[in-house]
Design a protein around this motif. Structure first.
Motif, PDB file in Angstrom:
ATOM      1  N   PRO A 222      -2.535  -2.612 -10.831  1.00 41.43           N
ATOM      2  CA  PRO A 222      -1.620  -2.833  -9.701  1.00 41.43           C
ATOM      3  C   PRO A 222      -1.335  -1.504  -8.981  1.00 41.43           C
ATOM      4  CG  PRO A 222      -0.813  -3.918 -11.679  1.00 41.43           C
ATOM      5  CD  PRO A 222      -1.935  -3.026 -12.119  1.00 41.43           C
ATOM      6  N   PRO A 223      -1.579  -1.414  -7.678  1.00 43.12           N
ATOM      7  CA  PRO A 223      -1.305  -0.166  -6.959  1.00 43.12           C
ATOM      8  C   PRO A 223       0.193  -0.028  -6.683  1.00 43.12           C
ATOM      9  CG  PRO A 223      -2.089  -1.808  -5.437  1.00 43.12           C
ATOM     10  CD  PRO A 223      -2.150  -2.444  -6.806  1.00 43.12           C
ATOM     11  N   PRO A 224       0.649   1.201  -6.474  1.00 43.89           N
ATOM     12  CA  PRO A 224       2.060   1.376  -6.082  1.00 43.89           C
ATOM     13  C   PRO A 224       2.298   0.760  -4.714  1.00 43.89           C
ATOM     14  CG  PRO A 224       0.875   3.460  -5.942  1.00 43.89           C
ATOM     15  CD  PRO A 224      -0.047   2.497  -6.634  1.00 43.89           C
ATOM     16  N   VAL A 225       3.491   0.204  -4.538  1.00 42.12           N
ATOM     17  CA  VAL A 225       3.852  -0.485  -3.299  1.00 42.12           C
ATOM     18  C   VAL A 225       4.913   0.341  -2.586  1.00 42.12           C
ATOM     19  CG1 VAL A 225       4.770  -2.606  -2.284  1.00 42.12           C
ATOM     20  CG2 VAL A 225       3.313  -2.719  -4.324  1.00 42.12           C
ATOM     21  N   SER A 226       4.715   0.557  -1.290  1.00 40.04           N
ATOM     22  CA  SER A 226       5.684   1.262  -0.441  1.00 40.04           C
ATOM     23  C   SER A 226       6.082   0.339   0.699  1.00 40.04           C
ATOM     24  CB  SER A 226       5.094   2.557   0.125  1.00 40.04           C
ATOM     25  OG  SER A 226       4.663   3.417  -0.908  1.00 40.04           O
ATOM     26  N   VAL A 227       7.344   0.400   1.073  1.00 40.61           N
ATOM     27  CA  VAL A 227       7.878  -0.425   2.153  1.00 40.61           C
ATOM     28  C   VAL A 227       8.375   0.511   3.252  1.00 40.61           C
ATOM     29  CG1 VAL A 227       9.564  -2.172   2.818  1.00 40.61           C
ATOM     30  CG2 VAL A 227       8.537  -2.229   0.539  1.00 40.61           C
ATOM     31  N   LEU A 228       7.820   0.345   4.450  1.00 43.88           N
ATOM     32  CA  LEU A 228       8.227   1.131   5.610  1.00 43.88           C
ATOM     33  C   LEU A 228       9.272   0.332   6.379  1.00 43.88           C
ATOM     34  CD1 LEU A 228       7.612   3.697   7.355  1.00 43.88           C
ATOM     35  CD2 LEU A 228       5.999   2.265   8.619  1.00 43.88           C
ATOM     36  N   ALA A 229      10.540   0.699   6.229  1.00 49.48           N
ATOM     37  CA  ALA A 229      11.624  -0.073   6.838  1.00 49.48           C
ATOM     38  C   ALA A 229      12.829   0.826   7.015  1.00 49.48           C
ATOM     39  CB  ALA A 229      11.979  -1.288   5.975  1.00 49.48           C
ATOM     40  N   THR A 230      13.716   0.411   7.923  1.00 48.44           N
ATOM     41  CA  THR A 230      14.945   1.157   8.167  1.00 48.44           C
ATOM     42  C   THR A 230      15.964   0.856   7.075  1.00 48.44           C
ATOM     43  OG1 THR A 230      15.784  -0.627   9.569  1.00 48.44           O
ATOM     44  CG2 THR A 230      14.544   1.144  10.645  1.00 48.44           C
ATOM     45  N   ALA A 231      17.021   1.651   7.029  1.00 50.11           N
ATOM     46  CA  ALA A 231      18.031   1.501   5.979  1.00 50.11           C
ATOM     47  C   ALA A 231      18.767   0.171   6.076  1.00 50.11           C
ATOM     48  CB  ALA A 231      19.030   2.664   6.065  1.00 50.11           C
ATOM     49  N   ASP A 232      18.867  -0.399   7.274  1.00 49.60           N
ATOM     50  CA  ASP A 232      19.589  -1.670   7.409  1.00 49.60           C
ATOM     51  C   ASP A 232      18.870  -2.820   6.708  1.00 49.60           C
ATOM     52  OD1 ASP A 232      21.430  -0.304   8.906  1.00 49.60           O
ATOM     53  OD2 ASP A 232      20.559  -0.896  10.841  1.00 49.60           O
TER      54      ASP A 232
END
Length: 506
Positions: A222-232
Motif C-alpha cells: 500500500p503506498p502512502p496517501v496524501s490529501v491536498l486540501a485546505t484546513a476547512d
C-alpha cells in the motif's frame, strides 16, 4: 503578458499572473451560444502568449512495457499502441517512465489521452485560428495531472511513491506518483453537492484504487496517501483515512503557493497549484507532459512559417537600410558642412549690414568739422566745459527724481550777456557778470509722481539756486495741462560759483 487558458467541461477561463499570484481575466461558458464569438474578440485584443491547460475527468493514463527497438520502430510501435488504447481521440501523449527491477529488458512507457475531445475541440480550434493569424502565441497543451507532477517532482520532502488525493469542482482526483513520475490519474465524479455527502463514495473508490495498484504491480504494498486540501475540509477528509490505515498525510496548498492567491476552498486549490506550475514551466521546454494536438500543431507550423518569412523580410530590409545608412551619413555630413558655410555667410552679411548702417548715420564732412570746432571752443573755454554742464544738470535731476531730461543745450555768454537758446526766452537777457559763464537751457518732462507744473518749476529753480547760487527762469505762462517744462539758467564758472555761494552764506 502570459495567459493560462484553463479548459474544463463548463467552458474556458483565462488566468494571468498578478502581484498576489494568479487572477482570472475572462471566462467563457460552454452553455453560452455567443461564447465562441466573444472568445475570438477577446483573443484579437490579447496579443500575448497563451498556454492551454485541460482540467477534465476524461483523461486516461496507463503504463505499457515496450520492447527496446530502434528509434524509428519505437515511434511506430508507440503510435500503434496509442491507436489501440485510444482510438477515438487524436489528443495523446507518450513519455518514458523510470525503470524498475521487474521491468527487465522492457521499457516502461506512460500512454495518456484526453478521451473526450468534444470538450476541447471548439476551444482549441479558436486558439489555433488565432495562433495561425499571429494574434497570439499558442504553446503546447498540457493538463492538471502533468502540472501536478511538475510540482511533485520538486518536493523532496514527499515520498517518491505516493497516492495524492485532491478534491476538485468535478469530484475527487486521484494521482499516483511512481518514483516521482506520474503513473496513473483518474477523477471520481461527485455524487453530492457537499463534500460530506460524497465521502462514502470517495472512501470506497480509494480502497479499490489501492487494490488495483497492487494488482498491476505499480506499487510494492500500500503506498502512502496524501490529501491536498485546505484546513476547512480536513475534519471531513480525515474520515477517508480508514482504507489507507494510518499512513496518510495532509498537504496545505497555501504553503506551496508563491503568493496569496485567495484559496478559500479545496476545489480551487488544485487548479491554483496547477496554474502556478504552468507559470513556472513557461513554454514547457523542460516539461514532458505535453499532448499532441492537431489544431495547435497546425497553428505552430503556420506561425513558424510566418516567423521565417518575417525574419527574411527583416534581413532584406536591414541590408537595404544599411546601404541607405551609408548614403544618408554622407548626405548628412555634406548637409552639416553646407549649414556651417551658410551660417558663416549670414554672420558676415550681418556685419556688412551693420557697417553700412553705421556709415549712413555718420555726419557729413562740413557738419563733422562744425562739431569739432564747437567742441574745441567749449573745451578751450576758460570758464566752462561740457563736463561741468552735464554734472550740473545731473545734480539738478538727482534732487528731483520725478523730472526727466528731454532736451539739453548750452552756450557760452557773449559780451557779458547770456543768449536765449529757447525761443520762449528771446525777450530776456541774463547778465552773467562774467564772459566765462554759460547759459543752460532744459526741456524736462514730468511723470505721475511730480507736483503741478508751476510747483515743479519753482522746485527746480530752488534746487538750482541752492546748487549754483542763481535761480532758473521758467517758460513764461506755463500751461498747467502739459507735462513738459522749459527752463533756462546761467551757470557760473567754478570760481565765481564758489564766491557767490560764500556770499549767499553770509
Amino acid at each position: 503578458m502570459e495567459y493560462f487558458m484553463l479548459i474544463d467541461a463548463r467552458g474556458i477561463e483565462a488566468w494571468h499572473s498578478a502581484r498576489n499570484g494568479i487572477e482570472r481575466a475572462a471566462a467563457f461558458s460552454a452553455a453560452d451560444p455567443e461564447a465562441a464569438t466573444r472568445l475570438r474578440g477577446w483573443l484579437a485584443n490579447t496579443r500575448s502568449r497563451c498556454i492551454p491547460v485541460a482540467d477534465l475527468a476524461d483523461e486516461r493514463h496507463l503504463i505499457e512495457r515496450l520492447p527496446r527497438v530502434s528509434r524509428a520502430d519505437r515511434r511506430l510501435l508507440i503510435d500503434r499502441r496509442l491507436a489501440q488504447h485510444f482510438p477515438d481521440t487524436p489528443i495523446t501523449h507518450a513519455g518514458p517512465q523510470p525503470s524498475a527491477p521487474e521491468d527487465g529488458l522492457l521499457e516502461p512507457m506512460l500512454l495518456a489521452a484526453l478521451t473526450r475531445p468534444a470538450h476541447l475541440a471548439p476551444w482549441l480550434e479558436i486558439l489555433g485560428e488565432a495562433g495561425s493569424r499571429g494574434q497570439i502565441d499558442v504553446r503546447a497543451l498540457t493538463s492538471v495531472p502533468f502540472l501536478l507532477e511538475h510540482w511533485y517532482r520538486r518536493q523532496r520532502m514527499f515520498p517518491a511513491q505516493s497516492l495524492l488525493l485532491a478534491p476538485g469542482a468535478d469530484g475527487m482526483r486521484q494521482i499516483f506518483f511512481r518514483q516521482r513520475r506520474l503513473a496513473f490519474s483518474r477523477v471520481i465524479p461527485a455524487r453530492s453537492d457537499t463534500l460530506a455527502g460524497c465521502l462514502p463514495v470517495y472512501r470506497d473508490e480509494l480502497a479499490q484504487t489501492l487494490a488495483w495498484l497492487s494488482s498491476q504491480r505499480l506499487s510494492d504494498g500500500p503506498p502512502p496517501v496524501s490529501v491536498l486540501a485546505t484546513a476547512d475540509d480536513l475534519p471531513i477528509l480525515r474520515e477517508i483515512a480508514s482504507p489507507a490505515g494510518d499512513d496518510i498525510s495532509f498537504i496545505d496548498p497555501a504553503r506551496h503557493m508563491r503568493a496569496n492567491t485567495g484559496i478559500s476552498s479545496s476545489a480551487f486549490a488544485i487548479s491554483a497549484l496547477a496554474l502556478q506550475e504552468a507559470r513556472r514551466a513557461g513554454a514547457f521546454g523542460h516539461h514532458p507532459g505535453c499532448y499532441r494536438c492537431p489544431q495547435l500543431r497546425r497553428a505552430r507550423r503556420i506561425a513558424g512559417t510566418r516567423r521565417i518569412a518575417i525574419a527574411l523580410g527583416m534581413a532584406l530590409t536591414a541590408s537595404g537600410l544599411g546601404a541607405a545608412a551609408v548614403d544618408f551619413t554622407a548626405a548628412a555630413r555634406l548637409h552639416d558642412e553646407t549649414a556651417q558655410l551658410a551660417a558663416r555667410q549670414r554672420i558676415l552679411q550681418d556685419e556688412i549690414d551693420k557697417l553700412d548702417a553705421s556709415a549712413a548715420r555718420l555726419p557729413g564732412v562740413d557738419e563733422f568739422a562744425a562739431w569739432l570746432d564747437t567742441g574745441e571752443r567749449l573745451i578751450r573755454a576758460t570758464g566752462i566745459a561740457p563736463a561741468t554742464v552735464l554734472q550740473a544738470v545731473a545734480d539738478l535731476l538727482a534732487e528731483a527724481p520725478w523730472a526727466h531730461l528731454e532736451t539739453l543745450a548750452w552756450e557760452r555768454a557773449q559780451n557779458g550777456h547770456a543768449p536765449a537758446l529757447l525761443p520762449e526766452f528771446a525777450a530776456k537777457d541774463f547778465p552773467s557778470g562774467d564772459t566765462a559763464s554759460a547759459i543752460v537751457a532744459l526741456e524736462i518732462s514730468l511723470d505721475g509722481n511730480a507736483p503741478p507744473p508751476q510747483a515743479a518749476a519753482a522746485a527746480l529753480s530752488a534746487h538750482w539756486q541752492r546748487l549754483h547760487g542763481n535761480p532758473m527762469q521758467a517758460q513764461p505762462g506755463i500751461d498747467t495741462g502739459t507735462a513738459l517744462l522749459r527752463l533756462q539758467a546761467t551757470l557760473l564758472p567754478p570760481d565765481a560759483m564758489t564766491s557767490t555761494l560764500q556770499t549767499s552764506a553770509r
